[in-house]
Design a protein around this motif. Structure first.
Motif, mmCIF file in Angstrom:
data_model
loop_
_atom_site.group_PDB
_atom_site.id
_atom_site.type_symbol
_atom_site.label_atom_id
_atom_site.label_comp_id
_atom_site.label_asym_id
_atom_site.label_seq_id
_atom_site.Cartn_x
_atom_site.Cartn_y
_atom_site.Cartn_z
ATOM 1 N N SER A 1 0.230 10.502 0.681
ATOM 2 C CA SER A 1 0.435 9.090 1.021
ATOM 3 C C SER A 1 1.751 9.006 1.780
ATOM 4 C CB SER A 1 0.454 8.218 -0.225
ATOM 5 O OG SER A 1 1.464 8.624 -1.105
ATOM 6 N N TRP A 2 1.904 7.963 2.610
ATOM 7 C CA TRP A 2 3.092 7.858 3.439
ATOM 8 C C TRP A 2 3.531 6.408 3.576
ATOM 9 C CZ3 TRP A 2 -1.811 8.869 4.839
ATOM 10 C CH2 TRP A 2 -2.411 8.047 5.780
ATOM 11 N N HIS A 3 4.807 6.246 3.865
ATOM 12 C CA HIS A 3 5.400 4.923 4.029
ATOM 13 C C HIS A 3 5.189 4.422 5.453
ATOM 14 C CE1 HIS A 3 7.560 4.860 0.181
ATOM 15 N NE2 HIS A 3 7.637 6.164 0.355
ATOM 16 N N THR A 4 4.820 3.153 5.568
ATOM 17 C CA THR A 4 4.739 2.477 6.858
ATOM 18 C C THR A 4 5.603 1.224 6.751
ATOM 19 O OG1 THR A 4 2.898 0.989 6.335
ATOM 20 C CG2 THR A 4 2.322 3.228 7.048
ATOM 21 N N LYS A 5 5.735 0.505 7.843
ATOM 22 C CA LYS A 5 6.525 -0.731 7.774
ATOM 23 C C LYS A 5 5.844 -1.784 6.908
ATOM 24 C CE LYS A 5 4.668 -2.498 12.085
ATOM 25 N NZ LYS A 5 4.958 -2.945 13.425
ATOM 26 N N ASP A 6 4.552 -1.612 6.623
ATOM 27 C CA ASP A 6 3.804 -2.551 5.782
ATOM 28 C C ASP A 6 3.656 -2.096 4.336
ATOM 29 O OD1 ASP A 6 3.360 -4.296 7.951
ATOM 30 O OD2 ASP A 6 1.688 -3.044 8.624
ATOM 31 N N GLY A 7 4.219 -0.931 4.007
ATOM 32 C CA GLY A 7 4.105 -0.428 2.645
ATOM 33 C C GLY A 7 3.559 0.987 2.619
ATOM 34 N N ILE A 8 3.094 1.406 1.462
ATOM 35 C CA ILE A 8 2.567 2.766 1.303
ATOM 36 C C ILE A 8 1.100 2.805 1.703
ATOM 37 C CG2 ILE A 8 2.052 4.594 -0.354
ATOM 38 C CD1 ILE A 8 4.566 3.834 -1.831
ATOM 39 N N GLN A 9 0.737 3.792 2.511
ATOM 40 C CA GLN A 9 -0.650 4.002 2.955
ATOM 41 C C GLN A 9 -1.219 5.194 2.206
ATOM 42 O OE1 GLN A 9 -2.679 2.342 5.330
ATOM 43 N NE2 GLN A 9 -4.196 3.679 4.398
ATOM 44 N N GLU A 10 -2.384 5.005 1.634
ATOM 45 C CA GLU A 10 -3.094 6.087 0.958
ATOM 46 C C GLU A 10 -4.141 6.651 1.919
ATOM 47 O OE1 GLU A 10 -2.510 7.215 -2.164
ATOM 48 O OE2 GLU A 10 -0.938 5.724 -2.502
ATOM 49 N N GLN B 1 2.773 8.197 11.947
ATOM 50 C CA GLN B 1 3.985 7.699 11.314
ATOM 51 C C GLN B 1 4.898 8.884 10.978
ATOM 52 O OE1 GLN B 1 4.851 4.508 10.431
ATOM 53 N NE2 GLN B 1 2.999 3.559 11.238
ATOM 54 N N ASP C 1 6.882 9.481 8.459
ATOM 55 C CA ASP C 1 6.792 9.969 7.084
ATOM 56 C C ASP C 1 5.569 10.863 6.889
ATOM 57 O OD1 ASP C 1 7.799 10.163 4.427
ATOM 58 O OD2 ASP C 1 6.328 8.685 3.770
#
Length: 130
Positions: A13-22, A86, A88
């Protein structure tokens, strides 16, 4: 595609400007596509089922996938230079991708290609004959 496959296979999972993406296989032909099975006789509505429930299929995590890039640099460098993912996600996938040498591009079959080297300086990448 290689990055998507690795992220799903290793549950990255990784961080985006909108939160964590799974990671997920939404949009995958193998996992998300449906086929019309018929009509429900009681309601008259069409009945759809996932293709993967109709046909025996290998789970995408079991696919063997490589990558290709016209530069010939390892896939972690190609991923970084492409600037599509992204940061991250790139950071987490880089160790998995650094050992993968890309296959020659289809363009190599027809000509030499101008591209950039690992140092981001222009160079002429000559494809292997054959």
């Amino acid at each position: 595609m290689l990055a998507t496959h690795l992220a799903n296979r290793h549950h990255v999972s990784w961080h985006t400007k909108d939160g964590i993406q799974e990671p997920n296989y939404i949009g995958s032909l193998v996992r998300a596509s449906t086929i019309r099975l018929g009509t429900d006789p009681e309601t008259g509505k069409d009945v759809f089922v996932p293709i993967s429930e109709m046909l025996p299929m290998v789970h995408p995590n079991d696919f063997v996938i490589s990558g290709w890039d016209i530069s010939g640099v390892p896939m972690d460098k190609a991923m970084s230079r492409a600037k599509v993912l992204q940061y991250d996600l790139q950071r987490q996938l880089a160790p998995m991708m650094q050992e993968i040498t890309p296959m020659p591009s289809i363009y190599c079959k027809y000509s030499s290609v101008s591209t950039y080297g690992a140092d981001d300086r222009p160079r002429l990448y000559r494809c292997q004959p054959g």
